[in-house]
Write an enzyme that holds these catalytic residues in place. Sequence first.
Site, PDB file in Angstrom:
ATOM      1  N   GLU A  91       0.822  -1.220   0.000  1.00  0.00           N
ATOM      2  CA  GLU A  91       0.000   0.000   0.000  1.00  0.00           C
ATOM      3  C   GLU A  91       0.852   1.265   0.000  1.00  0.00           C
ATOM      4  O   GLU A  91       0.574   2.222   0.723  1.00  0.00           O
ATOM      5  CB  GLU A  91      -0.959   0.009   1.194  1.00  0.00           C
ATOM      6  CG  GLU A  91      -1.954  -1.133   1.187  1.00  0.00           C
ATOM      7  CD  GLU A  91      -3.032  -0.988   2.254  1.00  0.00           C
ATOM      8  OE1 GLU A  91      -3.093   0.074   2.903  1.00  0.00           O
ATOM      9  OE2 GLU A  91      -3.820  -1.932   2.435  1.00  0.00           O
TER      10      GLU A  91
ATOM     11  N   GLU B 285      -4.987  -9.330   1.429  1.00  0.00           N
ATOM     12  CA  GLU B 285      -5.748  -9.165   2.667  1.00  0.00           C
ATOM     13  C   GLU B 285      -7.217  -9.075   2.282  1.00  0.00           C
ATOM     14  O   GLU B 285      -7.559  -8.475   1.259  1.00  0.00           O
ATOM     15  CB  GLU B 285      -5.374  -7.877   3.423  1.00  0.00           C
ATOM     16  CG  GLU B 285      -4.001  -7.841   4.052  1.00  0.00           C
ATOM     17  CD  GLU B 285      -3.725  -6.477   4.713  1.00  0.00           C
ATOM     18  OE1 GLU B 285      -4.668  -5.640   4.768  1.00  0.00           O
ATOM     19  OE2 GLU B 285      -2.595  -6.259   5.154  1.00  0.00           O
TER      20      GLU B 285
END
Length: 542
Positions: free
Chosen positions: A169, A270
Amino acid sequence: MMGKSSSLLSLLTATAVLFTGASATLDPIVIKGAKFFYKTNGTQFFIKGVAYQSGVSNNGGGATSSGSQTSFVDPLANTAACTRDVPKLKQLGANTIRTYALDPTADHDTCMSLLDAAGIYVISDLGEPNLSIDRTSPEWNTALYARYTAVVDSMSKYSNVIGFFAGNEVPNNLTYIDSTPFVKAAVRDTKAYIKSKGYRAMGVGYAADDDATVRANVAAYFNCGDVASQIDFWGYNIYEWCGASNYQTSGYADRTKEFTGYSVPAFFAEYGCNTQGGGAAGRKFSEVAALYGSQMSPVFSGGIVYEYFEEANDYGLVSASGGSVSTLADFGAWQTAIAAVSPSAVNAASYSPTNTVGQACPTIDASTWAVAASPLPPTPNEAACSCMVSSLSCVASASLNGTVIGQLFGQVCGYPGSPCSGVSKNATTGTYGPWSMCNATEQLSNAFDTYYKGQKSSANACNFGGAAAVVKPAGAASSCASVIAQATVSNPVSGSTGGAASSSKKSDASGMTYGANPWVGQVFAVGFTVTALLSGMGMILL
């Protein structure tokens, strides 16, 4: 409590004792086209994973220790915890875990052997809280390169390592897209390192945020251009399916369509939204059937549920304390959901990839993408940086701290003569100075020396309030001339850098997300934030 798992625990522990070093029982996972396969029999491999690392706090920083440092506990070096948890992971039905930060100096043999005996593979991030690619002031430098390659070295002997994430990220919205070249350079150089060391194939990928403003361009960017710099796999941190959603409403249908032509394996790095009410205890994991179902399994290779440990963010499957572990409400929910899936698989021998070519690189657009497709930041080279410094006549004091270094960059980069051109970084133009890969003190010395010589070596041009000093250039090694020449040919010094720079997602639950402060400007001479400067100075590796 452990209870029913005691016999399994004994068996796993006994099995682990048989290993004296590298595990060698699990068949390595290999990549062909956009799918994973067991190397020996060619059966397709779908990730049924669990995020496994405790002590991950807001935005991925570990538990704060003394001073400004951030600590973390390496989950694969904690023998007691592995002995406690591996039976539970096996009971869950997991075949993969994701870890977010490892200590490359630690002994991982016991934990990796326990996992191996349980049939569990590992995908790990390469960074750690104090040494990673910071989206607010991105670098790809010698300290980071040493960190990444050390992790690769420490894990290369285990056959149950699938690969690594070079970033997590990092560009999570339009503000931070200029960090993407640094992550891609890390992918390029880590892949090259694995090959140069003769290690078995281990993938190097990227774990992306699910931000609508950047996700399509970021996915294309990491899959475009030179194959040597493309990711080997794509991980999606995705929390779109919340509660009683479905394939269409959740956005899963759109994401599947977007990745249908992707040339490398894609999976959920995730998932597991807990905003539907009731927190983790309210999760039913109805998305699992869709992820491994007939519409998604031809495109996505499974996923990794977030997360094993119950922490303040309330995503846990278990509650662990000392030597005991107790299951929570959604342990059984995920266990039941994952046990029910039976994804349609293909065999490697009969699989002929049709999507063998990467995507087109995103074009520069003022409103959505401001990153040149090439070149990328230079490969960090400690020898080249040392040679460069040995040739200087005006150098920065070795005792400067990060804050002072940032102030001095702000001063010298604003002077005439483009003194910071050798360490400049501009993602929009694809301009990276040859010494932008050195640590912060070395970069500052280069800027000081450039200004000093531009001022005809005037004595007062090498002072900077006592932060710099005139020195006699060290006697450089005979090999330095060619090393410096190669560095400057690959990334020539450019002109002026323009002076000093001035969805339904999990909340504070990211694995290891580094950097959370606004970053201003697309053109920058060097990282000015204290975080990046400390990294550039070469934070002590674990």
